[in-house]
Enzyme design. Structure first.
Site, PDB file in Angstrom:
ATOM      1  N   LYS A  66       3.475 -15.269   2.394  1.00  0.00           N
ATOM      2  CA  LYS A  66       3.412 -16.026   1.143  1.00  0.00           C
ATOM      3  C   LYS A  66       4.842 -16.315   0.698  1.00  0.00           C
ATOM      4  O   LYS A  66       5.278 -15.988  -0.417  1.00  0.00           O
ATOM      5  CB  LYS A  66       2.637 -15.240   0.087  1.00  0.00           C
TER       6      LYS A  66
ATOM      7  N   ASP B  20      -5.202  -6.781   5.997  1.00  0.00           N
ATOM      8  CA  ASP B  20      -6.406  -6.076   5.571  1.00  0.00           C
ATOM      9  C   ASP B  20      -7.496  -7.082   5.210  1.00  0.00           C
ATOM     10  O   ASP B  20      -8.658  -6.964   5.620  1.00  0.00           O
ATOM     11  CB  ASP B  20      -6.062  -5.189   4.372  1.00  0.00           C
TER      12      ASP B  20
ATOM     13  N   ASP C  43     -10.829  -8.526   7.870  1.00  0.00           N
ATOM     14  CA  ASP C  43     -12.221  -8.391   7.429  1.00  0.00           C
ATOM     15  C   ASP C  43     -12.908  -9.751   7.389  1.00  0.00           C
ATOM     16  O   ASP C  43     -14.091  -9.878   7.735  1.00  0.00           O
ATOM     17  CB  ASP C  43     -12.282  -7.731   6.054  1.00  0.00           C
TER      18      ASP C  43
ATOM     19  N   TYR D  78       0.806  -1.217   0.000  1.00  0.00           N
ATOM     20  CA  TYR D  78       0.000   0.000   0.000  1.00  0.00           C
ATOM     21  C   TYR D  78       0.843   1.274   0.000  1.00  0.00           C
ATOM     22  O   TYR D  78       0.381   2.344  -0.378  1.00  0.00           O
ATOM     23  CB  TYR D  78      -0.924   0.028   1.220  1.00  0.00           C
TER      24      TYR D  78
ATOM     25  N   ASP E 258      -3.083 -18.036   1.944  1.00  0.00           N
ATOM     26  CA  ASP E 258      -4.241 -18.710   1.368  1.00  0.00           C
ATOM     27  C   ASP E 258      -4.733 -19.828   2.281  1.00  0.00           C
ATOM     28  O   ASP E 258      -5.939 -20.017   2.460  1.00  0.00           O
ATOM     29  CB  ASP E 258      -3.938 -19.241  -0.034  1.00  0.00           C
TER      30      ASP E 258
END
Length: 450
Positions: free
Chosen positions: A263, A323, A327, A213, A299
């Site tokens: 990852k 993020d 959520d 970001y 994942d």
């Protein structure tokens, strides 16, 4: 039965008011408070005296004794009601904090300031300089909600949400704490089966100011007749170390199980992340402190949050992964209206405590908003920002007590088991019920034997 309970509740309420007015005439049973200097929010841990209350969810316990504790300066809280339902839910949270602070003999000072759309209307900018300076001087920042349709046509920097980003940057809030805790009474609100979701209590520690970001270079380019957009995912070792140490301290105050999510099978930045977390874990002697560290690909973590969420205690991850996962975890609990969050900084600097939900302009001013996420954000502030875990316990206990008695705001009515006897209440009435629960607890404690 409901009528009898209502009469008893009313009796407790008036007894509590009488007790508050003449409490100097009562002899309370108290236990000794563990004095502790203000520290980083992540490092704040419950003191041993809290255990005498019977645990963080005990409704009856012993009182603390502040008579042998040196005088403490008032702790300043910058309150930012913001937009939409913000002023309504902030009012409830402040009243709860004032009541609990008085009971615990903690001196709090509240300073209200404008932010978001409210600040745009008053000053022309979403974060006035005086608001930022007041927040920097405070011990903690309590934020309700920002945003609304009224300001949607402004540029991104001038919209209410831009004020929040500027506030986080101004306070150097690099760590986001997102708990996802299921209240037993609201298990039906989760999209998962009760046997899968029961007992879920997760804390996601997300790095907030780095990663893709904020990485450079970023932008668009045209080449060979085609157009491309690009971003850069980058983390420095020092950035990973500081967020990792926040997670270590959070884990020490919980069950001690830490999962670092990345990852690393395809991303070099994740390989650096994984190695840096492992090195910091070893360097800090975390294993000797009873912590465990494991790694999980993002994942797989997303899948495990749906299939076996109760396995998680503390999840540590980067900005974009956090993020998404935070959520996803919020949905597990059944209602955004119940979820608090915190954005914290280094030791000695104030953090921002706010509910996860938005400003809900459609229901603003109707007294139907759910204030519990705001109230639980205040509890998080007490635990991690003010180093007052006993106050946090009392607030969280009151929320659990009110829910156990069947009181619900409209958004929670369908989140309870079938056949449950429920009473629908508004925002202000929910606040009164919380104050009543706290007062009842004060009465019970006052009658304990010396």
């Amino acid at each position: 039965a409901r009528a009898r309970q209502a009469c008893l509740d009313l009796l407790f309420f008036f007894l509590a008011r009488a007790l508050t007015k003449g409490k100097e005439e009562w002899t309370m049973v108290k236990t000794t408070r563990c004095p502790a200097a203000r520290s980083t929010p992540a490092a704040a841990k419950p003191c041993k005296a809290a255990a005498l209350r019977g645990g963080s969810r005990a409704l009856v316990g012993a009182r603390r004794n502040r008579s042998n504790v040196c005088a403490e300066a008032a702790k300043t809280i910058a309150t930012l009601p913001g937009d939409g339902i913000g002023p309504e839910i902030m009012s409830v949270a402040v009243k709860v904090l004032q009541t609990v602070a008085e009971a615990e003999e903690v001196e709090l000072a509240f300073e209200e300031h404008a932010v978001g759309g409210d600040a745009i209307d008053k000053t022309g900018v979403p974060l006035p300089p005086e608001t930022l300076e007041a927040c920097k001087r405070s011990d903690a920042v309590l934020l309700a909600a920002i945003g609304g349709y009224k300001w949607d046509n402004l540029s991104s920097k001038m919209r209410p949400e831009g004020g929040l980003l500027q506030l986080r940057a101004g306070l150097d809030c690099f760590a986001n704490l997102r708990p996802a805790t299921l209240q037993e009474e609201l298990v039906q609100g989760s999209p998962l089966k009760p046997e899968i979701i029961k007992g879920v209590d997760i804390m996601i520690v997300r790095e907030l100011v780095g990663g893709i970001y904020f990485g450079e270079p970023r932008g668009f380019k045209d080449a060979d007749g085609d157009r491309a957009g690009y971003n850069t995912m980058v983390y420095k070792k020092s950035e990973v170390e500081r967020i990792a140490r926040v997670a270590f301290e959070i884990a020490k105050a919980r069950k001690g199980n830490l999962v670092s999510v990345d990852k690393a099978n395809v991303l070099e930045v994740s390989q650096l992340w994984r190695q840096t977390v492992a090195d910091a874990f070893e360097a800090d002697g975390c294993e000797a402190d009873g912590l465990s560290l494991s790694n999980m690909y993002v994942d797989n973590c997303a899948m495990q949050l749906c299939s076996n969420p109760s396995q998680f205690d503390v999840i540590l991850t980067g900005n974009i992964f956090g993020d998404i996962l935070s959520d996803q975890a919020s949905v597990l609990t059944g209602s955004l209206g119940m979820l608090p969050s915190a954005s914290v900084s280094a030791p000695g600097k104030p953090g921002i405590y706010e509910p996860v939900h938005g400003s809900a302009p459609d229901i603003a001013g109707q007294d139907i908003a759910n204030p519990l996420g705001m109230v639980l954000s205040a509890a998080m502030m007490c635990r991690y920002g003010l180093n007052e875990p006993e106050m946090a316990d009392i607030i969280e206990d009151a929320v659990a007590d009110v829910l156990a008695k069947g009181y619900r705001t409209g958004d929670l009515m369908n989140a309870s088991p079938d056949g449950a006897e429920l009473t629908k209440v508004g925002c202000s009435q929910m606040g009164e019920l919380l104050l009543q629960s706290i007062a009842e607890e004060e009465i019970k404690l006052s009658f304990l034997p010396k």
